[in-house]
Design a protein around this motif. Sequence first.
Motif, PDB file in Angstrom:
ATOM      1  N   UNK A 178       1.077 -15.212  59.823  1.00  0.00           N
ATOM      2  CA  UNK A 178       2.167 -15.905  60.493  1.00  0.00           C
ATOM      3  C   UNK A 178       3.344 -16.165  59.571  1.00  0.00           C
ATOM      4  N   UNK A 179       3.177 -15.926  58.254  1.00  0.00           N
ATOM      5  CA  UNK A 179       4.313 -16.062  57.354  1.00  0.00           C
ATOM      6  C   UNK A 179       5.319 -14.936  57.566  1.00  0.00           C
ATOM      7  N   UNK A 182       8.562 -16.129  58.949  1.00  0.00           N
ATOM      8  CA  UNK A 182       9.440 -16.815  58.012  1.00  0.00           C
ATOM      9  C   UNK A 182      10.026 -15.846  56.989  1.00  0.00           C
ATOM     10  N   UNK A 186      13.849 -15.200  56.223  1.00  0.00           N
ATOM     11  CA  UNK A 186      14.324 -15.291  54.840  1.00  0.00           C
ATOM     12  C   UNK A 186      15.132 -14.059  54.441  1.00  0.00           C
ATOM     13  N   UNK A 190      20.286 -13.609  52.994  1.00  0.00           N
ATOM     14  CA  UNK A 190      20.311 -13.119  51.612  1.00  0.00           C
ATOM     15  C   UNK A 190      20.567 -11.601  51.525  1.00  0.00           C
TER      16      UNK A 190
ATOM     17  N   UNK B  35       3.263 -27.002  57.242  1.00  0.00           N
ATOM     18  CA  UNK B  35       1.907 -26.557  56.925  1.00  0.00           C
ATOM     19  C   UNK B  35       1.695 -25.052  56.973  1.00  0.00           C
ATOM     20  N   UNK B  36       2.747 -24.315  57.291  1.00  0.00           N
ATOM     21  CA  UNK B  36       2.542 -22.889  57.493  1.00  0.00           C
ATOM     22  C   UNK B  36       2.451 -22.085  56.207  1.00  0.00           C
ATOM     23  N   UNK B  37       2.941 -22.640  55.114  1.00  0.00           N
ATOM     24  CA  UNK B  37       2.968 -21.835  53.896  1.00  0.00           C
ATOM     25  C   UNK B  37       2.759 -22.720  52.683  1.00  0.00           C
ATOM     26  N   UNK B  38       2.629 -22.068  51.527  1.00  0.00           N
ATOM     27  CA  UNK B  38       2.505 -22.875  50.317  1.00  0.00           C
ATOM     28  C   UNK B  38       3.880 -23.485  50.000  1.00  0.00           C
ATOM     29  N   UNK B  41       6.858 -21.216  48.732  1.00  0.00           N
ATOM     30  CA  UNK B  41       7.499 -20.350  49.725  1.00  0.00           C
ATOM     31  C   UNK B  41       8.337 -21.185  50.697  1.00  0.00           C
ATOM     32  N   UNK B  44      11.554 -22.032  48.930  1.00  0.00           N
ATOM     33  CA  UNK B  44      12.424 -20.846  48.857  1.00  0.00           C
ATOM     34  C   UNK B  44      13.075 -20.599  50.218  1.00  0.00           C
ATOM     35  N   UNK B  45      12.248 -20.724  51.252  1.00  0.00           N
ATOM     36  CA  UNK B  45      12.743 -20.493  52.612  1.00  0.00           C
ATOM     37  C   UNK B  45      13.843 -21.495  52.981  1.00  0.00           C
ATOM     38  N   UNK B  48      16.959 -20.514  50.174  1.00  0.00           N
ATOM     39  CA  UNK B  48      17.566 -19.182  50.041  1.00  0.00           C
ATOM     40  C   UNK B  48      18.448 -18.809  51.224  1.00  0.00           C
TER      41      UNK B  48
END
Lengths: 280, 296
Positions: A178-179, A182, A186, A190, B35-38, B41, B44-45, B48
């Motif tokens: 699911x990342x 994102x 992202x 950029x 909670x979806x990512x570390x 990240x 950064x999201x 960025x």
Amino acid sequence: MAETPRIQQARGVRLFWYTMWARAYPRLIGITREKSWLFFETVLPLMATIAYIFVYKALQAPPDYVGFVVVGGAMTAFWLNVLWSMASQLYWDKEEGNLELYILSPGPLMAILLGMAVGGVFMAAFRAVIVLTVCSLLFGVVYQTGSLLLLILIFVVTMTALYGMGMLFASVFLIGGREAWHISNLLQEPIYLVSGFYFPVKSMGFWVATFASIIPLTLGLDAIRQLLFTNDPTLGFLSVELELLILVVLAVVFIAGAAWALAKLETIGRREGRLIERRR
Amino acid sequence: MSMMQRVMDTPLVRRSNALRSFLTAAWLGWQIESNWADPFLFAVYSIARPVGSILILVMMYTVITNGATQEPIFAYIYLGNALYILVGQVISGVSWVIIDDREHYRTLRQLHTTPMNGYFYLMGRGVARMLVGLVSLVITIGFGVIAFRLPITLAGINWPLFIASTVLGIISLATIGLIIGSITLMLARHFWSVGDAISGALYLFSGAIFPLDILPAVLRPVGFIFPVTYWLELARRALLGPSHPTFPTLAAYSNEHLLLILAVISAVLVGFSGYIYNRALHLAKERGVFDMETSH
């Protein structure tokens, strides 16, 4: 009693060809099925491109810069399509339960990815043409094409490399879970920045422009601008011929990479039982 | 006992269904967003994308002016774009809740069987995205002060004006998001692009990155309808101080005038969004599209 006609079984190249068009079909036919997408996918994205044009107008930039924004704005359609309809697609297919059908069918997954790309190019091209036409007419952009054949060649090679990259991303995003959503988010602004969607990429400096050249649109866009706006020959990052050569190399590398990654990830996914696992 | 539980057990929250729905939704939204990512990240999201977006404008400006970032117009363009981060986050944040709950998590039906207040639930779910937007905004402005020497100091900021205008601005943005979310309840197609499309359109008409006077005369009035135009102007004035030159569009209006206009528009939007939400909810149920899953 009438005998049931024997169904001819497709194999090899023929199977690949049929599978590709079967996957491209919903995207191609979708363009004509529901007209309302025209408004949401073409008219509204025009706003952002026009906003950037007005920034250049406010800064009293030379007229060619308006053209740079128009061409860059049109090309965003392809980048967005690669991100959202290629890279993230297999992940979404997994979530919706389509991926397991693809895997159970005899069609090769590579053909399915290629079908997504073929359909995606048409959808994005439609949007790009509208952005290009409307903005060019509204703001009186003047194009000077030295070589139409070279321009078409650059565009085709750029698209091949770009969608090859999308196919590679699709394999990687499939594992990303699911990342993926994102990561796609992202990679929007950029990449618009480093690839010079709204200004000549040369302005970013040699090393940034070189690094950004891994995205095929960077060199493709630069070459297209050099061919369409010849008033200032120093604006290009590299020569058009060299950019074309690099784009050909990128196309080969990305498509081969996509085939390798897809096979590898499919094997890993099957072994670990995560290929069609859904996580909400 | 968790902090959230303590807040929920306070008498005020226990008595108010609206407040309880709002706080629970805000907590839920934050859990979903964070909670979806570390954390790396996630950071950064959150950084960025807005910084990338603003650097596009910086590059456009630099290419044309040979890097004249000390000019007053640069600070105005930079801040307009930085503040605009909140516009996208709040509008899309609220309107996306419908899509998330209906199409992604498929919980909209179950949610509406609980005694929650749907209007305040949507508002609450938008809070998490707004917080992410606020963090991005602070980082982007900080980046501008360090990298481009924007003339902003903590002592020089007109804090009352900044806070008042930003609170009103966020309320009006959330109500726009709620109106879009309400419309989304009745849409089968393209719902995912409506929020982004509206925030994209506001980018053109709100004078965020260029003065509205640049627009053709026939299009200029569009910008005066939206609260974003007034909030951006007020926030920029508050951050840059009274001596900093402004865009000419609203130069004739005092801070008090602009604040009043923003307050009136916000009040109208609050009332209108409540009406639209109830109407859309009713129509969606009546037409049987309330919990449809289109997989589109």
